[in-house]
Scaffold this motif. Structure first.
Motif, PDB file in Angstrom:
ATOM      1  N   PHE A 119       0.836  -1.196   0.000  1.00  0.00           N
ATOM      2  CA  PHE A 119       0.000   0.000   0.000  1.00  0.00           C
ATOM      3  C   PHE A 119       0.877   1.254   0.000  1.00  0.00           C
ATOM      4  CE2 PHE A 119      -3.158   2.827   2.387  1.00  0.00           C
ATOM      5  CZ  PHE A 119      -3.830   3.168   1.230  1.00  0.00           C
ATOM      6  N   PHE A 120       1.946   1.197   0.789  1.00  0.00           N
ATOM      7  CA  PHE A 120       2.865   2.334   0.830  1.00  0.00           C
ATOM      8  C   PHE A 120       3.472   2.577  -0.555  1.00  0.00           C
ATOM      9  CE2 PHE A 120       7.220   4.006   1.511  1.00  0.00           C
ATOM     10  CZ  PHE A 120       6.867   5.243   2.017  1.00  0.00           C
ATOM     11  N   ALA A 121       3.923   1.493  -1.179  1.00  0.00           N
ATOM     12  CA  ALA A 121       4.524   1.626  -2.515  1.00  0.00           C
ATOM     13  C   ALA A 121       3.493   2.143  -3.517  1.00  0.00           C
ATOM     14  CB  ALA A 121       5.069   0.276  -2.979  1.00  0.00           C
ATOM     15  N   TYR A 122       2.249   1.706  -3.359  1.00  0.00           N
ATOM     16  CA  TYR A 122       1.173   2.151  -4.247  1.00  0.00           C
ATOM     17  C   TYR A 122       0.987   3.670  -4.150  1.00  0.00           C
ATOM     18  CZ  TYR A 122      -3.453   2.416  -6.423  1.00  0.00           C
ATOM     19  OH  TYR A 122      -4.511   2.726  -7.238  1.00  0.00           O
ATOM     20  N   GLY A 123       0.992   4.174  -2.919  1.00  0.00           N
ATOM     21  CA  GLY A 123       0.862   5.619  -2.715  1.00  0.00           C
ATOM     22  C   GLY A 123       1.989   6.378  -3.390  1.00  0.00           C
ATOM     23  N   LEU A 124       3.205   5.835  -3.199  1.00  0.00           N
ATOM     24  CA  LEU A 124       4.394   6.472  -3.754  1.00  0.00           C
ATOM     25  C   LEU A 124       4.332   6.530  -5.294  1.00  0.00           C
ATOM     26  CD1 LEU A 124       6.648   7.441  -1.934  1.00  0.00           C
ATOM     27  CD2 LEU A 124       7.907   5.347  -2.443  1.00  0.00           C
ATOM     28  N   MET A 125       3.813   5.436  -5.899  1.00  0.00           N
ATOM     29  CA  MET A 125       3.766   5.335  -7.362  1.00  0.00           C
ATOM     30  C   MET A 125       3.052   6.524  -8.004  1.00  0.00           C
ATOM     31  SD  MET A 125       2.617   1.489  -8.018  1.00  0.00           S
ATOM     32  CE  MET A 125       3.468   0.189  -7.145  1.00  0.00           C
ATOM     33  N   TRP A 126       2.012   7.016  -7.352  1.00  0.00           N
ATOM     34  CA  TRP A 126       1.256   8.116  -7.942  1.00  0.00           C
ATOM     35  C   TRP A 126       2.122   9.362  -8.064  1.00  0.00           C
ATOM     36  CZ3 TRP A 126      -3.005   7.421 -10.579  1.00  0.00           C
ATOM     37  CH2 TRP A 126      -3.768   6.268 -10.334  1.00  0.00           C
ATOM     38  N   GLY A 127       3.015   9.534  -7.085  1.00  0.00           N
ATOM     39  CA  GLY A 127       3.957  10.650  -7.181  1.00  0.00           C
ATOM     40  C   GLY A 127       4.891  10.457  -8.362  1.00  0.00           C
ATOM     41  N   PHE A 128       5.336   9.205  -8.549  1.00  0.00           N
ATOM     42  CA  PHE A 128       6.250   8.930  -9.656  1.00  0.00           C
ATOM     43  C   PHE A 128       5.526   8.963 -10.998  1.00  0.00           C
ATOM     44  CE2 PHE A 128       8.801   7.931  -6.106  1.00  0.00           C
ATOM     45  CZ  PHE A 128      10.083   8.240  -6.508  1.00  0.00           C
ATOM     46  N   ALA A 129       4.218   8.720 -10.968  1.00  0.00           N
ATOM     47  CA  ALA A 129       3.425   8.857 -12.198  1.00  0.00           C
ATOM     48  C   ALA A 129       3.487  10.312 -12.670  1.00  0.00           C
ATOM     49  CB  ALA A 129       1.985   8.435 -11.960  1.00  0.00           C
ATOM     50  N   ILE A 130       3.406  11.252 -11.711  1.00  0.00           N
ATOM     51  CA  ILE A 130       3.485  12.671 -12.083  1.00  0.00           C
ATOM     52  C   ILE A 130       4.845  12.968 -12.709  1.00  0.00           C
ATOM     53  CG2 ILE A 130       3.452  15.041 -11.192  1.00  0.00           C
ATOM     54  CD1 ILE A 130       1.547  14.019  -8.988  1.00  0.00           C
ATOM     55  N   ILE A 131       5.899  12.398 -12.118  1.00  0.00           N
ATOM     56  CA  ILE A 131       7.241  12.586 -12.681  1.00  0.00           C
ATOM     57  C   ILE A 131       7.289  12.040 -14.105  1.00  0.00           C
ATOM     58  CG2 ILE A 131       9.671  11.866 -12.510  1.00  0.00           C
ATOM     59  CD1 ILE A 131       9.391  12.004  -9.484  1.00  0.00           C
ATOM     60  N   GLY A 132       6.739  10.835 -14.298  1.00  0.00           N
ATOM     61  CA  GLY A 132       6.760  10.198 -15.621  1.00  0.00           C
ATOM     62  C   GLY A 132       6.043  11.024 -16.669  1.00  0.00           C
ATOM     63  N   LEU A 133       4.936  11.665 -16.271  1.00  0.00           N
ATOM     64  CA  LEU A 133       4.156  12.456 -17.229  1.00  0.00           C
ATOM     65  C   LEU A 133       4.780  13.831 -17.465  1.00  0.00           C
ATOM     66  CD1 LEU A 133       0.490  11.718 -16.081  1.00  0.00           C
ATOM     67  CD2 LEU A 133       1.732  10.698 -17.979  1.00  0.00           C
ATOM     68  N   THR A 134       5.707  14.223 -16.566  1.00  0.00           N
ATOM     69  CA  THR A 134       6.328  15.542 -16.671  1.00  0.00           C
ATOM     70  C   THR A 134       7.654  15.467 -17.419  1.00  0.00           C
ATOM     71  OG1 THR A 134       5.350  16.024 -14.526  1.00  0.00           O
ATOM     72  CG2 THR A 134       6.989  17.571 -15.328  1.00  0.00           C
ATOM     73  N   ALA A 135       8.389  14.364 -17.218  1.00  0.00           N
ATOM     74  CA  ALA A 135       9.713  14.226 -17.822  1.00  0.00           C
ATOM     75  C   ALA A 135       9.588  14.117 -19.336  1.00  0.00           C
ATOM     76  CB  ALA A 135      10.416  12.997 -17.272  1.00  0.00           C
ATOM     77  N   ALA A 136      10.604  14.623 -20.045  1.00  0.00           N
ATOM     78  CA  ALA A 136      10.563  14.581 -21.505  1.00  0.00           C
ATOM     79  C   ALA A 136      10.825  13.174 -22.023  1.00  0.00           C
ATOM     80  CB  ALA A 136      11.595  15.553 -22.080  1.00  0.00           C
ATOM     81  N   ASN A 137      11.565  12.353 -21.261  1.00  0.00           N
ATOM     82  CA  ASN A 137      11.855  10.990 -21.699  1.00  0.00           C
ATOM     83  C   ASN A 137      12.195  10.113 -20.500  1.00  0.00           C
ATOM     84  OD1 ASN A 137      14.659  11.401 -21.055  1.00  0.00           O
ATOM     85  ND2 ASN A 137      14.778  12.608 -22.932  1.00  0.00           N
ATOM     86  N   ALA A 138      12.392   8.824 -20.761  1.00  0.00           N
ATOM     87  CA  ALA A 138      12.610   7.856 -19.698  1.00  0.00           C
ATOM     88  C   ALA A 138      13.875   8.163 -18.881  1.00  0.00           C
ATOM     89  CB  ALA A 138      12.697   6.455 -20.283  1.00  0.00           C
ATOM     90  N   GLU A 139      14.928   8.594 -19.572  1.00  0.00           N
ATOM     91  CA  GLU A 139      16.186   8.879 -18.868  1.00  0.00           C
ATOM     92  C   GLU A 139      15.990  10.018 -17.873  1.00  0.00           C
ATOM     93  OE1 GLU A 139      16.058   8.791 -22.326  1.00  0.00           O
ATOM     94  OE2 GLU A 139      16.689   6.706 -22.353  1.00  0.00           O
ATOM     95  N   THR A 140      15.309  11.080 -18.325  1.00  0.00           N
ATOM     96  CA  THR A 140      15.077  12.216 -17.443  1.00  0.00           C
ATOM     97  C   THR A 140      14.217  11.786 -16.253  1.00  0.00           C
ATOM     98  OG1 THR A 140      15.023  13.553 -19.443  1.00  0.00           O
ATOM     99  CG2 THR A 140      14.369  14.638 -17.406  1.00  0.00           C
ATOM    100  N   ALA A 141      13.222  10.948 -16.515  1.00  0.00           N
ATOM    101  CA  ALA A 141      12.356  10.477 -15.432  1.00  0.00           C
ATOM    102  C   ALA A 141      13.193   9.782 -14.362  1.00  0.00           C
ATOM    103  CB  ALA A 141      11.299   9.520 -15.982  1.00  0.00           C
ATOM    104  N   GLN A 142      14.142   8.966 -14.816  1.00  0.00           N
ATOM    105  CA  GLN A 142      15.001   8.242 -13.887  1.00  0.00           C
ATOM    106  C   GLN A 142      15.885   9.210 -13.100  1.00  0.00           C
ATOM    107  OE1 GLN A 142      16.882   4.975 -15.751  1.00  0.00           O
ATOM    108  NE2 GLN A 142      17.438   4.050 -13.794  1.00  0.00           N
ATOM    109  N   LEU A 143      16.466  10.184 -13.819  1.00  0.00           N
ATOM    110  CA  LEU A 143      17.349  11.150 -13.165  1.00  0.00           C
ATOM    111  C   LEU A 143      16.588  11.996 -12.148  1.00  0.00           C
ATOM    112  CD1 LEU A 143      19.542  12.269 -16.185  1.00  0.00           C
ATOM    113  CD2 LEU A 143      20.244  10.884 -14.219  1.00  0.00           C
ATOM    114  N   MET A 144      15.326  12.309 -12.475  1.00  0.00           N
ATOM    115  CA  MET A 144      14.527  13.127 -11.555  1.00  0.00           C
ATOM    116  C   MET A 144      14.166  12.336 -10.297  1.00  0.00           C
ATOM    117  SD  MET A 144      11.936  14.901 -14.294  1.00  0.00           S
ATOM    118  CE  MET A 144      10.839  15.772 -13.175  1.00  0.00           C
ATOM    119  N   SER A 145      14.123  11.020 -10.407  1.00  0.00           N
ATOM    120  CA  SER A 145      13.662  10.199  -9.288  1.00  0.00           C
ATOM    121  C   SER A 145      14.725   9.997  -8.212  1.00  0.00           C
ATOM    122  CB  SER A 145      13.211   8.826  -9.805  1.00  0.00           C
ATOM    123  OG  SER A 145      12.219   8.963 -10.778  1.00  0.00           O
ATOM    124  N   PHE A 146      15.981   9.844  -8.637  1.00  0.00           N
ATOM    125  CA  PHE A 146      17.023   9.495  -7.676  1.00  0.00           C
ATOM    126  C   PHE A 146      17.171  10.474  -6.512  1.00  0.00           C
ATOM    127  CE2 PHE A 146      18.668   6.280 -10.674  1.00  0.00           C
ATOM    128  CZ  PHE A 146      18.788   5.249  -9.757  1.00  0.00           C
TER     129      PHE A 146
END
Lengths: 336, 268
Positions: free
Chosen positions: B161-188
């Motif tokens: 459940f905790f991971a599920y909550g977190l995923m929604w935040g990362f979904a926003i990152i995924g939809l904001t980043a220009a590409n997969a690499e940037t999404a990864q860099l923004m997450s770390f």
């Protein structure tokens, strides 16, 4: 009453906080059963127009309707009667052909049995029956493009949007896809097609709309557009680009339109071919410029396009690869 | 507009169609996961190496209450792995955006919540696999949970459940980043302080005071402590911690899911 399939009035859309005007008062009318070609150079606004008409992009101003349904207010209904095949084959390459088509069918909320039957039909129609259960990773570019088009047809939509359906395809695959599109049109489907290839528009479209800088700059049948150009294109070939330049100075006043260079050749659009050709030869002879070749021909749509936009239509492969790698959301938005 | 021939539709209403759309997108994401076994293999390798690293390299240098470092470690590894796994939510969406598939989805009459719902549901399935795998690896290196099977499963649900909550935040990152690499860099930069400045690997008492203040009150520590409380009991039992963890996770879902869905809708 709904003889009009697609109508756009004064569509406007800007990107980057108004700095890029992708659409700047775009108007379009497509009647039912018609094939209209939307023609324009890279960045003219073709893709933005398609995105606005297919509800994936909300215009800043203006209105657009599909069979009378507003693309903003009735977006949910519009999505049920349109099919969209993209500039880049937007199918999932990890899935098989069948899985891709069934996924799109299910997401269209079509009955399960209907989806299965339609999937088989389409694979058959597009010559993909044998490849249906293979992963798309094994498909050629032409096969992907056909599957992409098949995916747009799962719900048998009356209105089909094709955004540069053959960009990047080899000539044979392109021909194959044209035949498929012609078949759809015979079946009564209304098609709005964007393309950078005049040959494609010439072959498929009854009506051509030329856009540049987000606005319509010309509109008519291919024959009408060519007729507007003037009767004849006079092409002279010399020995060198320098000579071609000199020659153009000598003959420029024979036509109201500026001559066009291409390597050793000069092209001039004139009203009456033969008398002007004789005059050209007299002048070049007097100017001691050797004439290697002279041809008179009907103007092509390429000539029309060049005259209208000031840009030739040839898409160099570099531009194609660039726009396909800049495929991010931003890239997609701004590439046209 | 009676003369418009709409295609036939499967019987249902807005709710059943939404559920069916989410199921279709989930299935598609799981098929992708299965068809790229090499990605699954290597993404599993990393947490296993973390287990081995901490179990055999650092264990001797980290004194923990209760004495068994491997028991202390495993709940931390579970949560850490799932936090980093949330990056794949961002990457998956960024990739779909990049290939143009989301553009096609947006022109379909499908639910506007289905792309994100299907992404996160598939990622929950992946996390269930991760928990199973790490449980096996943990047992192989001496992990002996003492809280009982029921509590172990409860801890698993809590972490999912905790991971599920977190995923929604990362979904926003995924939809904001220009590409997969940037999404990864923004997450770390988000994940590093959350997972390492926590009780996942070391007791927070060993940290300087200012860091403790952060570490003790941030959601990863709370969820790791809650998982420990359930899996191990005894020394690690902390009454009330489970509710705190649930409150954080619920908060994430309630705040981040609508923001992510709104972001998806507004991308036009």
């Amino acid at each position: 009453m709904t003889d009009i399939a697609v109508e756009a009035r004064g569509l406007k859309k800007t990107f980057r906080k108004g700095q890029v005007k992708a659409l700047d008062g775009f108007d379009l009318t497509v009647r039912r059963g018609q094939v209209v070609g939307l023609l324009g150079p890279n960045g003219a606004g073709k893709t933005t127009a398609v995105r606005a008409l297919t509800t994936t992009l909300r215009p800043d101003a203006g209105t657009a309707t599909i069979l009378g349904l507003d693309v903003v207010k009735d977006a949910a209904k519009v999505r049920r009667i349109i099919g969209l095949a993209g500039q880049f084959a937007t199918v999932d390459e990890n899935l098989t052909g069948i899985e891709n088509l069934e996924m799109i069918g299910r997401l269209n909320h079509l009955p399960h049995g209907f989806v299965k039957q339609r999937t088989e039909e389409l694979l058959e129609q597009f010559g993909l029956s044998d490849a249906g259960s293979r992963s798309l990773k094994t498909y050629s570019g032409g096969m992907r493009r056909r599957l992409d088009l098949a995916a747009a047809l799962v719900s048998s939509p009356p209105i089909l949007f094709l955004d540069e359906p053959t960009t990047g395809l080899d000539p044979q695959s392109r021909l194959g896809l044209w035949e498929v599109i012609e078949g759809l049109v015979r079946g009564g489907t209304t098609v709005l097609l964007t393309t950078q290839y005049l040959e494609e528009a010439d072959r498929l479209a009854e009506d051509i709309v030329v856009i540049d800088h987000g606005k319509v700059i010309a509109h008519g049948t291919p024959a009408e557009l060519k007729a507007d150009m003037g009767a004849t294109v006079l092409a002279i070939t010399t020995d060198s680009p320098e000579q071609a330049r000199e020659a153009s100075q000598l003959i420029a006043d024979l036509s109201p339109k500026a001559p066009h260079f291409d390597g050793n050749s000069v092209e001039l659009t004139v009203e009456e071919g033969p008398p002007k050709a004789a005059e050209v030869l007299r002048r070049l002879d007097a100017g001691s410029i050797p004439v290697v070749g002279l041809t008179l021909r009907e103007p092509s749509l390429d000539d029309v396009f060049l005259a209208l936009t000031g840009k030739p239509t040839e898409v160099d492969t570099e531009a194609v690869t660039q726009s396909s790698t800049a495929r991010g959301r931003r890239g997609a938005k701004e590439s046209s | 507009m009676t003369d418009i021939a709409f295609p036939p539709t499967q019987s249902g209403n807005a709710l059943t169609w939404t559920i069916s759309d989410i199921a279709v997108v989930t299935k598609r994401n799981l098929i992708r996961l299965m068809r790229t076994p090499e990605a699954l293999f290597f993404s599993s390798l990393q947490p296993i190496m973390f287990v081995l690293l901490f179990r055999y390299v650092f264990a001797g240098a980290i004194p923990v209450p209760g004495g068994s470092y491997v028991n202390y470690l495993m709940p931390g590894i579970f949560v850490q792995t799932m936090c980093f796994g949330a990056i794949s939510t961002a990457i998956g969406l960024a990739e779909d955006l990049q290939t143009g598939l989301l553009e096609r989805f947006r022109a379909l009459p499908m639910s506007r919540a289905a792309v994100l719902g299907g992404r996160t549901t598939a990622d929950v399935c992946r996390n269930i696999f991760v928990i199973g795998l790490l449980t096996a690896v943990g047992f192989a290196v001496g992990f002996r949970p003492t809280g009982g099977v029921a509590n172990y499963l409860l801890a698993a649900l809590l972490m999912l459940f905790f991971a599920y909550g977190l995923m929604w935040g990362f979904a926003i990152i995924g939809l904001t980043a220009a590409n997969a690499e940037t999404a990864q860099l923004m997450s770390f930069p988000l994940l590093f302080p959350l997972t390492f400045a926590s009780s996942a690997f070391v007791p927070t008492q060993s940290m300087p005071g200012w860091l403790q203040a952060f570490a003790n009150n941030q959601p990863v520590t709370i969820t790791v402590n809650a998982a420990r409380s359930l899996m191990l009991g005894g020394h690690y039992a902390m009454p009330g911690i489970i509710w705190k963890s649930l409150a954080w996770s619920l908060g994430f879902v309630v705040v981040l899911a609508p923001l992510a869905i709104q972001r998806y809708r507004k991308m036009a």
